[in-house]
Scaffold this active site. Structure first.
Site, PDB file in Angstrom:
ATOM      1  N   GLU A 143      31.027 -12.175  29.557  1.00 20.07           N
ATOM      2  CA  GLU A 143      30.624 -13.282  30.426  1.00 20.07           C
ATOM      3  C   GLU A 143      31.104 -14.613  29.864  1.00 20.07           C
ATOM      4  O   GLU A 143      30.393 -15.248  29.103  1.00 20.07           O
ATOM      5  CB  GLU A 143      29.113 -13.284  30.607  1.00 20.07           C
ATOM      6  CG  GLU A 143      28.584 -12.008  31.254  1.00 20.07           C
ATOM      7  CD  GLU A 143      27.106 -12.080  31.598  1.00 20.07           C
ATOM      8  OE1 GLU A 143      26.585 -13.212  31.768  1.00 20.07           O
ATOM      9  OE2 GLU A 143      26.476 -11.038  31.691  1.00 20.07           O
ATOM     10  N   MET A 200      27.706  -9.437  39.664  1.00 17.98           N
ATOM     11  CA  MET A 200      26.428 -10.094  39.413  1.00 17.98           C
ATOM     12  C   MET A 200      26.121 -11.105  40.527  1.00 17.98           C
ATOM     13  O   MET A 200      26.190 -12.327  40.336  1.00 17.98           O
ATOM     14  CB  MET A 200      26.443 -10.747  38.032  1.00 17.98           C
ATOM     15  CG  MET A 200      26.589  -9.724  36.914  1.00 17.98           C
ATOM     16  SD  MET A 200      26.539 -10.429  35.247  1.00 17.98           S
ATOM     17  CE  MET A 200      28.151 -11.214  35.176  1.00 17.98           C
ATOM     18  N   TYR A 202      23.866 -12.810  41.841  1.00 17.98           N
ATOM     19  CA  TYR A 202      22.587 -13.505  41.656  1.00 17.98           C
ATOM     20  C   TYR A 202      22.844 -14.679  40.726  1.00 17.98           C
ATOM     21  O   TYR A 202      23.997 -14.947  40.362  1.00 17.98           O
ATOM     22  CB  TYR A 202      21.511 -12.567  41.103  1.00 17.98           C
ATOM     23  CG  TYR A 202      21.977 -11.556  40.075  1.00 17.98           C
ATOM     24  CD1 TYR A 202      22.304 -11.936  38.771  1.00 17.98           C
ATOM     25  CD2 TYR A 202      22.107 -10.204  40.405  1.00 17.98           C
ATOM     26  CE1 TYR A 202      22.733 -11.012  37.832  1.00 17.98           C
ATOM     27  CE2 TYR A 202      22.536  -9.269  39.469  1.00 17.98           C
ATOM     28  CZ  TYR A 202      22.844  -9.681  38.185  1.00 17.98           C
ATOM     29  OH  TYR A 202      23.277  -8.754  37.266  1.00 17.98           O
ATOM     30  N   TRP A 343      19.748  -5.341  38.254  1.00 19.77           N
ATOM     31  CA  TRP A 343      19.379  -6.014  37.001  1.00 19.77           C
ATOM     32  C   TRP A 343      17.952  -6.542  37.160  1.00 19.77           C
ATOM     33  O   TRP A 343      17.706  -7.438  37.928  1.00 19.77           O
ATOM     34  CB  TRP A 343      20.310  -7.176  36.685  1.00 19.77           C
ATOM     35  CG  TRP A 343      19.877  -7.847  35.401  1.00 19.77           C
ATOM     36  CD1 TRP A 343      19.024  -8.922  35.274  1.00 19.77           C
ATOM     37  CD2 TRP A 343      20.229  -7.451  34.075  1.00 19.77           C
ATOM     38  NE1 TRP A 343      18.831  -9.217  33.950  1.00 19.77           N
ATOM     39  CE2 TRP A 343      19.555  -8.333  33.193  1.00 19.77           C
ATOM     40  CE3 TRP A 343      21.027  -6.437  33.544  1.00 19.77           C
ATOM     41  CZ2 TRP A 343      19.665  -8.235  31.807  1.00 19.77           C
ATOM     42  CZ3 TRP A 343      21.132  -6.346  32.171  1.00 19.77           C
ATOM     43  CH2 TRP A 343      20.470  -7.234  31.313  1.00 19.77           C
TER      44      TRP A 343
END
Length: 371
Positions: A143, A200, A202, A343
């Site tokens: 990331e 991801m 979110y 997640w």
């Protein structure tokens, strides 16, 4: 909790549907398991292994030379957490368990991926971890790569893929990627080597934002800026990844089992894009916390974005519940994606405080089964 969805299904019928689904294409349910949750919040033995097609064990780390290292040796090895999770395949033989690799604090991925010898160390030690602890593959949680890292990221994945294809059966290779592709991702190239993208979808809004916003809106809002409309919602991110060259059958849309909270600048102004002073008192409450402890809060359903939010006094939280999770799973299926990613599994109502145990994850499965 809308438990009526589950009451009509017999136990035998449920198990048969799950058994057939985990072997089908297009129906992934990838569940991230945080190792520290194994102490008491989510001991692996208490989890329903049939609710996930894949479990990504979070996390292992890398050292400066590229070798994999334990994130918490006392937990991962001494307490047997690696084996306790991979042993869930005894309950669900179709389950695949991957080891997820991160380097958040040290940010060592750039230097490791840029060095051929360190990449070799990474590949070699990955093989050792997979074989020793009975994993089915690796998940790369970098990331995130920058434009300078793009070619090196491709090289790392290519070398992992070459080694993983020698295993029988072949080991899986996935990556957790940011909601929107940018210069750090050479999407056509990484698509060649990955079995799955865990997108991801979110963290679109948070304390870094100028105002309140949904953590994971499915669609845009009419009050969004042009940038927000084209980047800060699930549907836009999926479209952007496809347009960049990713293929749907490798893409898993992320589901957040948590919310993001804000402190309002004015408690009387509590809609979307309301001014804030910072994060909420509890910045990232889990679904379990919200469903069990936020009952006095006012709930608002955002029909445009297909997401709820709640507020009480100067506190505001955007989150996901049964209604919004249903909408997101249906959307992922309508786009012919590989499935969804969660997640994280520890954010669910694990003990049935609001309804059925692991109710949100069971809902995900139910929506897929009946789509």
């Amino acid at each position: 909790m809308q438990s009526q969805w589950f009451l009509s299904r017999s136990i035998i019928g449920f198990l048969l549907m799950i058994s057939s689904r985990v072997n089908a294409s297009g129906n992934n349910v990838v569940c991230y398991f945080i190792n520290s949750n194994g102490y008491s919040l989510a001991p692996p033995e208490t989890l329903d292994a049939n609710l996930c097609t894949h479990i990504n064990y979070a996390f292992a780390e890398i050292d400066e030379e590229g070798f994999l290292t334990y994130q918490n040796e006392k937990l991962d090895i001494d307490a047997g957490m690696y084996y306790r999770v991979t042993n869930l395949t005894a309950k669900n033989p179709s389950l695949k368990v991957l080891l997820s690799i991160e380097s958040f604090s040290a940010n060592l991925f750039p230097s490791v991926a840029a060095d051929a010898n360190k990449r070799k160390n990474f590949v070699t030690s990955s093989k050792e971890f997979i074989e020793t602890y009975n994993f089915h593959g690796l998940d790369i949680d970098w990331e995130k790569p920058t434009a300078n890292d793009s070619d090196n990221f491709v090289a790392l994945l290519r070398e992992l893929r070459t080694e993983f294809d020698q295993a029988s059966p072949k080991w899986l290779l996935s990556a957790a990627v940011y909601p929107n592709p940018d210069a750090g991702y050479n999407v056509p190239e990484i698509t060649k080597y990955l079995d799955m993208f865990n997108i991801m979808t979110y963290n679109y809004f948070g304390p870094w934002s100028p105002y309140t916003g949904q953590n994971a809106p499915l669609f845009e809002s009419s009050i969004d800026s042009n940038f927000e409309r084209t980047n800060l919602n699930v549907a836009a991110s999926i479209k952007n990844w496809i347009n960049a060259g990713a293929t749907q059958h490798k893409m898993n849309a992320g589901l957040a089992f948590y919310g993001r909270a804000f402190t309002l600048a004015n408690a009387e102004i509590h809609g979307l894009h309301a001014n804030i002073t910072g994060p909420g008192t509890t910045a990232t409450p889990t679904y379990r916390q919200i469903c069990s402890s936020y009952n006095e809060w006012t709930r608002v359903w955002d029909q445009e974005q297909k997401n709820p939010y709640k507020y009480l006094g100067d506190q505001w939280v955007g989150y996901d519940d049964e209604m919004s999770i249903t909408e997101k799973v249906k959307y992922a299926m309508s786009q012919d994606l590989a499935g969804v990613m969660v997640w994280h599994i520890g954010g669910d109502d694990l003990n049935g405080e609001c309804g059925e145990k692991q109710g949100l994850l069971k809902l995900v499965n139910d929506v897929i089964d009946n789509y």
